[in-house]
Design an enzyme around this catalytic site. Structure first.
Site, PDB file in Angstrom:
ATOM      1  N   LEU A   1       2.143   4.274   0.111  1.00 47.11           N
ATOM      2  CA  LEU A   1       2.527   3.168  -0.763  1.00 47.11           C
ATOM      3  C   LEU A   1       3.547   2.309  -0.030  1.00 47.11           C
ATOM      4  CD1 LEU A   1       2.802   5.157  -4.107  1.00 47.11           C
ATOM      5  CD2 LEU A   1       0.976   3.593  -3.413  1.00 47.11           C
ATOM      6  N   GLU A   2       3.084   1.205   0.536  1.00 47.36           N
ATOM      7  CA  GLU A   2       3.934   0.383   1.379  1.00 47.36           C
ATOM      8  C   GLU A   2       4.703  -0.677   0.605  1.00 47.36           C
ATOM      9  OE1 GLU A   2       1.730  -0.993   4.765  1.00 47.36           O
ATOM     10  OE2 GLU A   2       0.803   0.968   5.082  1.00 47.36           O
ATOM     11  N   ASN A   3       4.646  -0.596  -0.742  1.00 45.76           N
ATOM     12  CA  ASN A   3       5.374  -1.550  -1.575  1.00 45.76           C
ATOM     13  C   ASN A   3       6.438  -0.858  -2.409  1.00 45.76           C
ATOM     14  OD1 ASN A   3       3.828  -4.156  -1.077  1.00 45.76           O
ATOM     15  ND2 ASN A   3       2.176  -2.757  -1.625  1.00 45.76           N
TER      16      ASN A   3
END
Length: 575
Positions: A400-402
């Site tokens: 999850l890069e957010n």
């Protein structure tokens, strides 16, 4: 972990009844397509299938999951035929790869008997073709044709049934057209067991002239395809006897198998085995559930050089906070000639038979899964557990890069593990910036679940310049960057067996940060043994450093698997 792409809308699961309904507009009987006449100046048609009548058993053929066998009754002609038995998770696919010429016309056919039988060709370089029958109570001929692409030198001809249906029979399989320029290699000799552990066997054999690869079999199941003359078969049971054989391959086809050898695995050590079943060193790769310019692959085509495969990606179900959803992307399904959820599940079972593990990756660059309170944590856990059980995934990857919530995502992951058990693989793929400090949310998540966390595959790319654990700045793209960033995780509290180096497979796979595979090997040696370091040398070594990861298997495939072949071989050679 990928360039931006449009959000996908997944197709609903396809059951057999839906498949038959979709095909109802097609003729219930088979359409026989006439072979196109060769153009002036082209080579005369020749029979290219080896052992198409199965008079030599299954020589030249490979059947998934050991589903195929030779039979003498019924037969269409001669004394032999193929009998292949599907199961609930295997469609009994029997195939043969043959050498062909580019930009040439071919006609293939087979006599079949039974229910729901398919004949097809893949790798044509144009449009892969398939024909089928829902019912052939007596011998019936399937026929279709195709033209190869401008650069195609081999195609794979396959027969298969349908999941859970009765056994089917096939005989007198034919492929007519101009042959390729190579011949099938000889049978390998000198197969020997060169090493064993509690859960793996290492094999070696003599090189075969003209071979471009080798298929390794455990009993009748193909468990590895390698380019060299050695292979490690992992995922075995301690103190158990196994039989192995090997066949040589090239664009013309596959040889018969070698004389078998038997090996017995050793006992578990005093501390037992990793409950996830992963080996001491792990090569991980991400597999694309979408099309983006790299090589589109069926999951079963991922080579055995990858111990752990992360399927990318499960995405947010926007109807419920924390919920995730997954299914074969429609674009990928089209690119692969009709790849379905059932095909993916069968491929996961095939990979398990080879000793490979498959996990479901959640998120990606555009992933927006929100787990920020107790309710969303519970929803994430329930939907994730359902997907893992439905498809047969061995674990879950958090990419999850957010942003993540360490508290609630940790709660969700512990709930999943409580449902699945100690065999659950949990991995993470944070960006480099996410692991610069133990106060960062991703690092906090890793430390919070350290007792159940398997591996952190930090992305050592798209990073620019970063501080290392010696407080000096290092630019991405070299040994120093890899070792100094890994040191941050190790000194921050992760165990060495929880740290792997994440790198792009090719220069096109990421915006920046690509390094040749040999640089990754040097960084692993520097971290494990203090050798092959650059200007930065860590103050200690971590002999149990876990391995490497790449984005992605599909990009690696475009380069002939140069990365996985190099790094996985090096990992096997490390003490």
């Amino acid at each position: 972990m990928e360039p931006p792409r449009p959000r996908k809308t997944h197709a609903p699961r396809r059951y057999l009844t839906a498949l038959l309904a979709a095909c109802a507009l097609a003729s219930a009987s088979l359409v026989t397509l006439a072979a196109p006449a060769p153009a002036a100046g082209t080579a005369a048609a020749a029979e290219l299938i080896v052992n198409g009548g199965f008079e030599s058993g299954l020589s030249g053929w490979t059947c998934s999951g050991g589903s195929g066998s030779a039979t003498g009754n019924p037969v269409h002609s001669g004394a032999g035929a193929l009998k292949a038995a599907p199961t609930g998770g295997d469609n009994a696919r029997c195939s043969q790869t043959v050498a062909v010429r580019p930009d040439s016309a071919y006609t293939m056919s087979a006599w079949v008997q039974g229910s729901y039988i398919y004949l097809g060709a893949s790798g044509t370089g144009t449009t892969d073709v398939s024909t089928w029958t829902s019912s052939a109570p007596t011998w019936q001929q399937l026929t279709t044709s195709f033209r190869t692409g401008a650069n195609t030198t081999s195609v794979t001809i396959h027969l298969n049934g349908w999941y859970g249906q009765p056994a089917y029979y096939a005989d007198d399989v034919s492929l007519l057209g101009p042959g390729g320029s190579t011949t099938i290699p000889a049978v390998p000799t000198g197969l020997a067991v060169t090493g064993t552990t509690a859960r793996s066997v290492t094999l070696g054999w003599a090189a075969v002239p003209g071979a471009t690869g080798y298929d390794v079999y455990r009993a009748d199941t193909k468990v590895a395809t390698v380019a060299g003359t050695s292979a490690e078969v992992a995922g075995l049971t301690p103190q158990t006897a196994y039989t192995f054989s090997v066949a040589a391959t090239n664009s013309a086809g596959t040889s018969a198998r070698s004389a078998p050898v038997t090996a017995t695995t050793g006992p578990d050590g005093p501390t037992g085995q990793d409950p996830t079943g992963l080996p001491k060193r792990v090569m991980t790769g991400y597999w694309h559930n979408f099309v983006n310019g790299s090589t589109a692959l069926r999951l079963r085509d991922v080579p055995a050089s990858y111990n752990l495969v992360a399927v990318a990606f499960a995405e947010a179900d926007r109807s419920r906070w924390g919920a995730i959803t997954f299914g074969v992307d429609p674009g990928l399904s089209t690119a692969l000639g009709g790849y379905t959820n059932a095909d993916l599940k069968a491929d996961i079972a095939t990979m398990h038979a080879r000793g490979q593990k498959v996990i479901l990756s959640v998120g990606g660059e555009l992933g927006a899964v929100w787990v920020g309170d107790d309710a969303s944590a519970a929803t994430f856990a329930s939907t994730a557990t359902g997907l893992l059980r439905e498809y047969g995934f061995d674990g879950i990857d958090i990419d999850l890069e957010n942003g993540v919530s360490p508290t609630y995502l940790a709660t969700a992951l512990r709930a999943v593990r409580a449902q699945i058990g100690t065999s659950l693989i949990i991995t993470m793929a944070p960006q480099t910036l996410d692991m610069q400090s133990t106060q960062a949310a991703y690092f906090q998540l890793a430390l919070t679940i350290k007792d159940i966390l398997t591996i952190v595959h930090m992305q050592y790319y798209n990073s620019g310049t970063m501080f290392g654990c010696d407080q000096n700045l290092y630019a991405q793209g070299g040994v120093d960057f890899l070792t100094a960033q890994a040191c941050l995780q190790l000194q921050g509290g992760l165990r060495p067996d929880q740290v792997a180096l994440g790198v792009p497979a090719t220069g096109r796979a990421a915006g920046s940060g690509y390094v040749p595979p040999g640089v990754v090997d040097n960084a692993l040696d520097c971290l494990a043994q203090g050798t092959s370091c650059g200007s930065y040398r860590p103050t200690s070594t971590w002999p149990t450093i876990r391995g490497a990861m790449t984005w992605s298997i599909n990009w690696d495939a475009t380069a002939g698997y140069a990365l996985a072949d190099t790094i996985s071989a090096h990992l096997r050679s490390m003490p």
